[in-house]
Write a protein that holds these residues in place. Structure first.
Motif, short mmCIF file in Angstrom:
data_model
loop_
_atom_site.label_atom_id
_atom_site.label_comp_id
_atom_site.label_asym_id
_atom_site.label_seq_id
_atom_site.Cartn_x
_atom_site.Cartn_y
_atom_site.Cartn_z
N GLU A 58 0.83 -1.20 0.00
CA GLU A 58 0.00 0.00 0.00
C GLU A 58 0.87 1.26 0.00
O GLU A 58 0.57 2.23 -0.71
CB GLU A 58 -0.94 -0.01 1.20
N ASP A 59 1.94 1.22 0.79
CA ASP A 59 2.86 2.37 0.81
C ASP A 59 3.53 2.56 -0.55
O ASP A 59 3.70 3.70 -1.01
CB ASP A 59 3.94 2.16 1.88
N LEU A 60 3.90 1.46 -1.19
CA LEU A 60 4.50 1.54 -2.52
C LEU A 60 3.52 2.10 -3.54
O LEU A 60 3.90 2.90 -4.40
CB LEU A 60 5.00 0.17 -2.97
N ALA A 61 2.26 1.67 -3.44
CA ALA A 61 1.24 2.16 -4.37
C ALA A 61 1.10 3.67 -4.25
O ALA A 61 1.00 4.39 -5.27
CB ALA A 61 -0.09 1.47 -4.10
N VAL A 62 1.11 4.18 -3.03
CA VAL A 62 1.01 5.63 -2.82
C VAL A 62 2.26 6.32 -3.36
O VAL A 62 2.17 7.35 -4.04
CB VAL A 62 0.84 5.95 -1.32
N ALA A 63 3.43 5.73 -3.09
CA ALA A 63 4.69 6.33 -3.56
C ALA A 63 4.75 6.38 -5.08
O ALA A 63 5.16 7.39 -5.67
CB ALA A 63 5.87 5.54 -3.00
N PHE A 64 4.33 5.30 -5.74
CA PHE A 64 4.33 5.29 -7.20
C PHE A 64 3.32 6.28 -7.77
O PHE A 64 3.57 6.94 -8.78
CB PHE A 64 4.04 3.89 -7.72
N SER A 77 5.73 17.49 -7.56
CA SER A 77 5.66 18.06 -6.22
C SER A 77 5.11 17.01 -5.26
O SER A 77 4.68 15.93 -5.68
CB SER A 77 4.75 19.30 -6.22
N ASP A 78 5.11 17.33 -3.99
CA ASP A 78 4.61 16.39 -2.98
C ASP A 78 3.09 16.52 -2.90
O ASP A 78 2.53 16.91 -1.87
CB ASP A 78 5.25 16.67 -1.63
#
Length: 275
Positions: A58-64, A77-78
């Motif tokens: 889930e963290d990777l999905a958000v990061a990607f 941007s963030d």
């Protein structure tokens, strides 16, 4: 003893043989120990509990999703990604064969996300990870104020984009001229037809030459890890940083030698110190 190299498969590619890449690297960089691994995220998360792996996914999905490039003239941007973007990335992570057509990712952000799931052992300077991915990666160049597609991102981990090998180096100039002429005359999209016509002068998706080209980029990653040398100026050397498809194919498949004399000498000296 040299350093350790782990090569990670891209399951979406039907023509990439990472086993052959491993053999090539082991033969041409004899002071390394090379191991073949499954897809990067799966390989590193499967050794954890299912709850941990789910959370990390889930963290990777958000990061990607955050890494997506929406404006090629502005660095990312963030921003808070949309729900649909995160859901798409979750599906892609759960289906490694899915090809993210049309999606461009900020390469350094993707590299940072992948680095985040490595443990202390994996973060060792003597441990090189070579990740093959179908994600199309780009980096922002402040000099001309826009993103550029990339074939490889050196560093930790090193990432080789199988899509980038097709899309990043430019095709022959006449390819673009004929495509624009066709569009101007209302001939419609002739991109695929032109790709087929110029297939001997550029790499295509699911190209049988992909493995041979990938060998040189894995070698580039190893040289950078061992010597801090990114690329070579010799167009016949596999370490050459090609900007054109024809240059890339010539360096990787048609050169009179694998590595130029300068880098061959460097490797010989390194091998002697590690033996």
């Amino acid at each position: 003893m040299g350093f350790f190299v782990e090569i990670y498969d891209d399951p979406s590619s039907t023509t990439l043989d990472v086993g052959e890449v491993l053999k090539y690297l082991a033969n041409n960089f004899p002071c390394v120990q090379v191991t073949l691994k499954k897809e990067f995220c799966e390989s590193h998360l499967e050794k954890h509990s299912s709850d941990y792996a789910k959370s990390a996914n889930e963290d990777l999905a958000v990061a990607f999703a955050k890494s997506r490039v929406h404006d090629h003239t502005r660095p990312i941007s963030d921003r808070k990604p949309m729900y649909g973007e995160i859901a798409y990335e979750k599906r892609r992570l759960n289906n490694k064969s899915k090809q993210p057509f049309g999606v461009v990712y900020d390469g350094w952000s993707v590299q940072s996300a992948l680095c985040g799931i490595l443990d202390d052992k994996g973060l060792s300077p003597s441990h090189l990870h070579v990740v093959f991915t179908n994600q199309l990666l780009a980096t922002f160049d402040p000099g001309d104020g826009r993103y550029h597609f990339r074939t490889v991102l050196l560093g930790h981990p090193a990432i080789i984009s199988t899509t980038g090998l097709v899309e990043a180096p430019a095709k022959p100039r006449e390819f673009y001229l004929r495509r624009e002429e066709a569009r101007a005359t209302g001939a419609g999209d002739v991109h695929i037809a032109l790709e087929h016509e110029y297939r001997f002068r550029c790499l295509l998706h699911d190209d049988e030459r992909l493995t041979e080209v990938a060998k040189g980029y894995a070698l580039q990653a190893a040289y950078y890890a061992a010597f801090g040398i990114a690329f070579c100026d010799d167009k016949n050397c596999r370490l050459y940083n090609a900007h054109w498809q024809e240059e890339m194919l010539a360096a990787q498949m048609q050169g009179p030698y694998e590595i130029c004399p300068t880098h061959e000498s460097l490797l010989d000296s390194y091998s002697q110190t590690k033996s």
